[in-house]
Write a protein that holds these residues in place. Structure first.
Motif, PDB file in Angstrom:
ATOM      1  N   PRO A 159       1.023  -1.222   0.168  1.00 24.28           N
ATOM      2  CA  PRO A 159      -0.093  -0.068   0.018  1.00 24.28           C
ATOM      3  C   PRO A 159       0.866   1.299  -0.086  1.00 24.28           C
ATOM      4  CG  PRO A 159      -0.857  -1.659   1.540  1.00 24.28           C
ATOM      5  CD  PRO A 159       0.564  -2.074   0.943  1.00 24.28           C
ATOM      6  N   LEU A 163      -1.975   6.490   0.985  1.00 20.28           N
ATOM      7  CA  LEU A 163      -3.136   6.068   1.842  1.00 20.28           C
ATOM      8  C   LEU A 163      -2.967   6.687   3.259  1.00 20.28           C
ATOM      9  CD1 LEU A 163      -3.572   2.383   0.692  1.00 20.28           C
ATOM     10  CD2 LEU A 163      -5.051   4.215   0.358  1.00 20.28           C
ATOM     11  N   ARG A 171     -10.866   6.029   4.514  1.00 22.95           N
ATOM     12  CA  ARG A 171     -10.470   4.643   3.975  1.00 22.95           C
ATOM     13  C   ARG A 171     -11.565   3.645   4.101  1.00 22.95           C
ATOM     14  NH1 ARG A 171      -5.522   1.821   4.026  1.00 22.95           N
ATOM     15  NH2 ARG A 171      -6.091  -0.091   3.116  1.00 22.95           N
ATOM     16  N   LEU A 174     -13.326   4.512   0.606  1.00 18.05           N
ATOM     17  CA  LEU A 174     -12.646   3.941  -0.117  1.00 18.05           C
ATOM     18  C   LEU A 174     -12.632   2.283  -0.415  1.00 18.05           C
ATOM     19  CD1 LEU A 174     -10.474   4.251  -2.559  1.00 18.05           C
ATOM     20  CD2 LEU A 174      -8.591   4.192  -0.793  1.00 18.05           C
ATOM     21  N   ASP A 175     -12.370   1.609   0.740  1.00 19.85           N
ATOM     22  CA  ASP A 175     -12.526   0.166   0.594  1.00 19.85           C
ATOM     23  C   ASP A 175     -14.030  -0.313   0.078  1.00 19.85           C
ATOM     24  OD1 ASP A 175     -10.095  -0.095   1.815  1.00 19.85           O
ATOM     25  OD2 ASP A 175     -10.826  -0.436   3.853  1.00 19.85           O
ATOM     26  N   VAL A 178     -14.090   0.438  -3.650  1.00 19.09           N
ATOM     27  CA  VAL A 178     -13.307  -0.572  -4.325  1.00 19.09           C
ATOM     28  C   VAL A 178     -14.101  -1.862  -4.531  1.00 19.09           C
ATOM     29  CG1 VAL A 178     -11.259  -1.954  -4.127  1.00 19.09           C
ATOM     30  CG2 VAL A 178     -10.986   0.538  -3.594  1.00 19.09           C
ATOM     31  N   TYR A 219      -7.203   1.784  -8.578  1.00 19.20           N
ATOM     32  CA  TYR A 219      -6.055   1.976  -7.668  1.00 19.20           C
ATOM     33  C   TYR A 219      -6.143   0.890  -6.398  1.00 19.20           C
ATOM     34  CZ  TYR A 219      -3.694   4.603  -3.872  1.00 19.20           C
ATOM     35  OH  TYR A 219      -2.538   5.200  -3.122  1.00 19.20           O
ATOM     36  N   GLY A 220      -7.417   0.608  -6.005  1.00 20.89           N
ATOM     37  CA  GLY A 220      -7.379  -0.201  -5.134  1.00 20.89           C
ATOM     38  C   GLY A 220      -7.100  -1.774  -5.347  1.00 20.89           C
ATOM     39  N   TYR A 221      -7.388  -2.418  -6.524  1.00 22.72           N
ATOM     40  CA  TYR A 221      -6.965  -3.668  -7.143  1.00 22.72           C
ATOM     41  C   TYR A 221      -5.304  -3.625  -7.273  1.00 22.72           C
ATOM     42  CZ  TYR A 221     -11.285  -5.959  -7.636  1.00 22.72           C
ATOM     43  OH  TYR A 221     -12.751  -6.573  -7.593  1.00 22.72           O
ATOM     44  N   HIS A 223      -3.204  -1.955  -5.601  1.00 18.27           N
ATOM     45  CA  HIS A 223      -2.185  -1.857  -4.433  1.00 18.27           C
ATOM     46  C   HIS A 223      -2.910  -2.977  -3.332  1.00 18.27           C
ATOM     47  CE1 HIS A 223       0.056   1.522  -5.853  1.00 18.27           C
ATOM     48  NE2 HIS A 223      -1.067   2.256  -6.362  1.00 18.27           N
ATOM     49  N   LEU A 225      -5.791  -3.489  -2.160  1.00 21.46           N
ATOM     50  CA  LEU A 225      -6.939  -3.042  -1.186  1.00 21.46           C
ATOM     51  C   LEU A 225      -7.811  -4.299  -0.902  1.00 21.46           C
ATOM     52  CD1 LEU A 225      -7.071   0.491  -1.394  1.00 21.46           C
ATOM     53  CD2 LEU A 225      -5.387  -0.836  -0.048  1.00 21.46           C
TER      54      LEU A 225
END
Length: 235
Positions: A159, A163, A171, A174-175, A178, A219-221, A223, A225
């Protein structure tokens, strides 16, 4: 952050097949509030016309001669950053297959989503309107299928430090983004107002330097997340 949609949505069509361009132009010009301002038969022409005509939405085929749609997308968005047009330009990928091998890279290049060439006319029109309004063009199911397919082939990284700029609530938002949740679903899960979710999302995009909701998912995938294959459905 979602902007007010333009009164008239100006569209540039980029596809190397004349019959596809003609069909899309006929469809879009018949819709209220949509106007096709230009047509390009290759990526190089698309870049030139985008700079000259400043469309709101570019429908970009990926596989084109002279300059492919991926490179053309990068050029168009880079030019828009250097010389901002009156309204932000949105690039939407046109593809024949919903898991086209280039779609993931197109999203990373800055495209705001993708549309299938054989999709029902109303879906194409709604997708263009969503793009012009700054919205996402990937439903949770499409997001899951697309990103699981391509991120599964790419090693995730640790990560990033960025973040750490997010508040605990940001956060959480964001989760959930994602995982493909809508603003309404996020608001219900966190027991907050939908306008609060939109505010948090705007702060998240700004802090992470992301264009829109679609790129937050990418971005989430990228990194790690969320693990490809994990559920993205709301409870």
């Amino acid at each position: 952050m979602t902007a007010d949609p333009p009164a008239e949505i100006r569209v540039l069509i980029a596809d190397d097949q004349a019959v596809v361009r003609a069909g899309l132009a006929m469809l879009l010009d018949s819709q209220p509030g949509l106007t096709v301002v230009g047509q390009a038969g290759n990526g190089r022409e698309a870049v030139l016309l985008a700079r000259e005509l400043t469309p709101d939405v570019v429908l970009m085929d990926i596989r084109m001669p002279l300059l492919d749609g991926l490179a053309a997308t990068r050029h168009i968005l880079r030019n828009a950053e250097r010389n901002p047009p009156p309204r932000p330009v949105r690039v939407v990928v046109l593809t024949t297959y919903d898991l086209d091998e280039y779609v993931y890279d197109a999203l990373r290049a800055g495209a705001c989503g993708f549309l299938l060439k054989h999709a029902p006319p109303e879906e194409l029109v709604l997708g263009i309107r969503a793009a012009a309004d700054g919205g996402a063009l990937l439903s949770p199911s499409v997001t899951r299928r697309l990103l699981e397919e391509f991120t599964a082939r790419r090693p995730t990284t640790r990560p990033p430090a960025a973040l750490g700029r997010l508040t605990p609530r940001e956060r959480e938002v964001l989760d959930l983004v994602v995982r493909g949740r809508s603003n309404t679903e996020i608001a219900r899960t966190l027991t907050v107002a939908e306008t609060t979710v939109k505010t948090h999302l705007a702060h998240i995009l700004g802090k992470l330097g992301l264009r829109d909701r679609v790129h937050a998912v990418v971005y989430g995938y990228e990194h790690g997340l969320i693990t490809p294959g994990a559920t993205t459905e709301p409870p």
